[in-house]
Design an enzyme around this catalytic site. Sequence first.
Site, PDB file in Angstrom:
ATOM      1  N   CYS A 136       0.831  -1.214   0.000  1.00 28.45           N
ATOM      2  CA  CYS A 136       0.000   0.000   0.000  1.00 28.45           C
ATOM      3  C   CYS A 136       0.865   1.263   0.000  1.00 28.45           C
ATOM      4  O   CYS A 136       1.339   1.687   1.053  1.00 28.45           O
ATOM      5  CB  CYS A 136      -0.918  -0.027   1.222  1.00 28.45           C
ATOM      6  SG  CYS A 136      -1.949   1.445   1.353  1.00 28.45           S
ATOM      7  N   CYS A 139      -0.552   4.166   2.083  1.00 27.08           N
ATOM      8  CA  CYS A 139      -0.423   4.005   3.540  1.00 27.08           C
ATOM      9  C   CYS A 139       1.032   4.218   3.982  1.00 27.08           C
ATOM     10  O   CYS A 139       1.287   4.812   5.028  1.00 27.08           O
ATOM     11  CB  CYS A 139      -0.826   2.607   3.996  1.00 27.08           C
ATOM     12  SG  CYS A 139      -2.243   1.891   3.190  1.00 27.08           S
ATOM     13  N   ASP A 140       1.972   3.674   3.221  1.00 29.10           N
ATOM     14  CA  ASP A 140       3.355   3.573   3.708  1.00 29.10           C
ATOM     15  C   ASP A 140       4.371   4.436   2.967  1.00 29.10           C
ATOM     16  O   ASP A 140       5.520   4.538   3.416  1.00 29.10           O
ATOM     17  CB  ASP A 140       3.819   2.095   3.616  1.00 29.10           C
ATOM     18  CG  ASP A 140       2.954   1.186   4.469  1.00 29.10           C
ATOM     19  OD1 ASP A 140       2.431   1.660   5.497  1.00 29.10           O
ATOM     20  OD2 ASP A 140       2.790   0.010   4.109  1.00 29.10           O
TER      21      ASP A 140
END
Length: 316
Positions: A136, A139-140
């Site tokens: 992701c 997200c990261d």
Amino acid sequence: MPETIYDCLIIGAGPAGLGAGLYASRGNLKTLILEKGIVGGQLQVTAEIENYPGMDHMTGPQISDAMEAQTKRFGCDIVTNAAVDKVDLEAQPKVITTKEGNVYKAKTVIISSGSEHRKLGVPGEEELSGKGVSYCAVCDGAFFKNRKLAVIGGGSSAVEEGSFLTKYASSVTLIHRRDELRAERILQNRFLNNQKTDVIWDTVVEKINGDMLGVTSLSLKNSKTGETSDFPCEGVFIYVGLDPNTQYLEGKLKIDGAGKVITNERMETNIPGVFAAGDIRNTPLKQAVTAASDGSLAATIAIGYVESLEPVLEAH
Ligand code: NAP
């Protein structure tokens, strides 16, 4: 208290489930969506959606939030952390049981449990997940400022999320097992024309190496020459496709060889009153807009199905 029987129970709150929830609740069906994780599905892990008509320059999570609010406005209930475990789809009402042991009954069921990221299946992947291995970018990605990253895969997800990662990374190298990408041309061009990107063709990852601090390198093998090499990097984002979430449906309704639920053009499965929508279906196009469209059609046909049941139920 009398037992609640929903008119429409929707499994999964991605764009297909939210589209179905909007149409079903706006169509006056008592509607519940069960979601095993968080609302939004793949939208929650997509940096930017640029091909949903009318929603320009919006992130996946922003579109997800807008869809959720609109669906709830028409009275649709959404229960999260509700992983469906067992289904009795032939019964009327149909019975859905979650892993948590909650039992729900409904006259119609719309299956929109989508898909999840496929694992690469190499040593080091599981051990370093969350320590440099990610699925992701949205997200990261921000954890990798000025770091050297690798992205694995050659589809639209790999190149789109790879382009997004250039906002943070010092470089993004796409590693693909063939010499041709399957990603949409506009996404390929954007990735390939970015100064921070390059591609290693005809190459597979054999191992992800790391230490206590995270990923340090990838062991690579050229699929044409057999030559092996070490690619130093500090993070690897894996986008090698999606697997449908159909485990709980095995033996319950017709599924094709790829694990997708078979429907007709009205989103009807082989079981009356059971519909499927979005990525879980044998659909030729997997986009947020087609998922939402599938969901809205499934709910519209479900409304007709519930109306057709009413004289029967009243007679009992
Ligand atoms: P995908 O289209 O199935 O692509 C998966 C990629 O991973 C392929 O290039 C495949 O290689 C490679 N791959 C599969 N298994 C592998 C393995 N074990 N080792 C190394 N490489 C492997 O998956 P996706 O990119 O996640 O996209 C899923 C769907 O969503 C697609 O229908 C796509 O069009 C859609 N999507 C659309 C957008 C958009 O419109 N903006 C964005 C993202 C996704 P091969 O090519 O050799 O098979």
